[in-house]
Design an enzyme around this catalytic site. Structure first.
Site, short mmCIF file in Angstrom:
data_model
loop_
_atom_site.label_atom_id
_atom_site.label_comp_id
_atom_site.label_asym_id
_atom_site.label_seq_id
_atom_site.Cartn_x
_atom_site.Cartn_y
_atom_site.Cartn_z
CG ASP A 8 -2.23 0.74 0.98
OD1 ASP A 8 -2.32 1.49 0.00
OD2 ASP A 8 -3.15 0.62 1.81
CD GLU A 10 -3.14 5.15 1.69
OE1 GLU A 10 -4.13 5.48 1.01
OE2 GLU A 10 -2.63 4.01 1.61
CG HIS A 61 -2.39 3.48 -3.02
ND1 HIS A 61 -2.99 3.94 -1.86
CD2 HIS A 61 -2.34 4.55 -3.86
CE1 HIS A 61 -3.27 5.22 -1.99
NE2 HIS A 61 -2.89 5.62 -3.20
CG HIS A 117 -8.31 4.96 4.26
ND1 HIS A 117 -7.00 5.39 4.13
CD2 HIS A 117 -8.50 4.05 3.28
CE1 HIS A 117 -6.43 4.77 3.11
NE2 HIS A 117 -7.31 3.94 2.58
CD GLU A 135 -7.20 -0.30 3.48
OE1 GLU A 135 -6.08 -0.46 2.98
OE2 GLU A 135 -7.86 0.75 3.36
#
Length: 275
Positions: A8, A10, A61, A117, A135
């Site tokens: 991912d 972030e 992502h 998130h 996640e």
């Protein structure tokens, strides 16, 4: 042996703002270069420890088209694009021996945490059996359903703590300390990559000591959605019902694989704007 690295964006060192993770914003190209470099550090660590390993890398992502294919370590296979089976875990199957989460972030509501998130801004919370999972938890449980352990995670300190709560024996690398949703104290990217290289080698060596996160069915799932119209769309899916409060939908899944697939579908439905 087969190792799947799910990457991912972030949770990559140095990244703190949506402008660095959004293809339409000015700083995205630097963000994807940092993302690719951290993926390469983990690939190298795995292959240093297990030279014969088959390494798959899942771009996990947004559009799933962020990693720079021409810059990725040529010894790995890249899973790219969407929609696809297993979502962020593209390439996962019963022949996979270990999963690694690179650049992951904390769940919605977790914090302080950088860019926290769960799947999308439309999802406020996902609870499985009453336990809130982001996640990290959802993907770890999907891997666990197939008997595959998550042996490594990198991201901010909150993301690392989230995995440790679920899989205490996993190796974690905090590449930044979260100060808030868009602020952190970060390691230099080269320092982060050195730590990831070393941690990946350590994690793959001790993979047999890590217990997969297995959640036995049937499972009661609750999802809190941002907008009421999202609930209206979600309840068109057979088996999904509206709960009290106006923003929550519920369903019962026979096992975690069914729960995971339906969560992915509801995330996509939640992205549809009312006509």
């Amino acid at each position: 042996m087969k190792v799947l690295i799910s990457v991912d964006m972030e949770g990559i060192s140095g990244i703190v703002h949506p402008a660095e993770t959004n293809p339409d914003r000015y700083d995205y190209e630097r963000g994807r270069a940092l993302m690719t470099a951290e993926a390469n550090a983990v690939i190298a660590g795995v292959l240093d420890a297990e030279p014969a390993a088959e390494v798959w890398v899942a771009d996990a992502h947004g559009s799933f088209r962020n990693l720079l294919p021409e810059e990725l370590d040529r010894r790995a296979r890249l899973v790219r694009g969407k929609p696809r089976p297993m979502g962020m875990l593209g390439g996962l199957d019963e022949h996979t021996d270990a999963v690694m989460f690179v650049g992951y972030h904390a769940r919605a509501g977790g914090g302080p945490a950088v860019l926290a998130h769960t799947m999308s801004d439309a999802i406020l919370d996902v609870r499985v059996g009453g336990r809130s999972l982001g996640e990290i938890g959802l993907n770890a449980a999907m891997a666990g359903h197939l008997g595959v352990p998550v042996v490594l995670l990198s991201g901010d300190d909150t993301a690392c703590a989230e995995l440790c709560d679920l899989v205490p024996s996993a190796v974690t690398v905090a590449v930044k300390e979260a100060l808030g949703q868009a602020a952190a104290v970060a390691l230099h990217p080269e320092e982060a990559r050195e730590r990831l290289h070393q941690a990946a080698a350590e994690a793959v060596k001790q993979r047999t000591l890590v217990t997969p996160l297995a959640l036995a069915g049937p499972l009661e799932v609750e999802i809190d959605l941002y907008g009421p119209y999202m609930v209206d769309l979600a309840t068109l899916v057979p088996g999904v019902s509206r709960a009290e409060g106006g923003r929550t939908v519920t369903f019962t899944a026979a096992d975690f694989a069914d729960a995971y697939r339906l969560v992915l579908l509801l995330v996509q439905l939640a992205s549809i704007k009312p006509g």
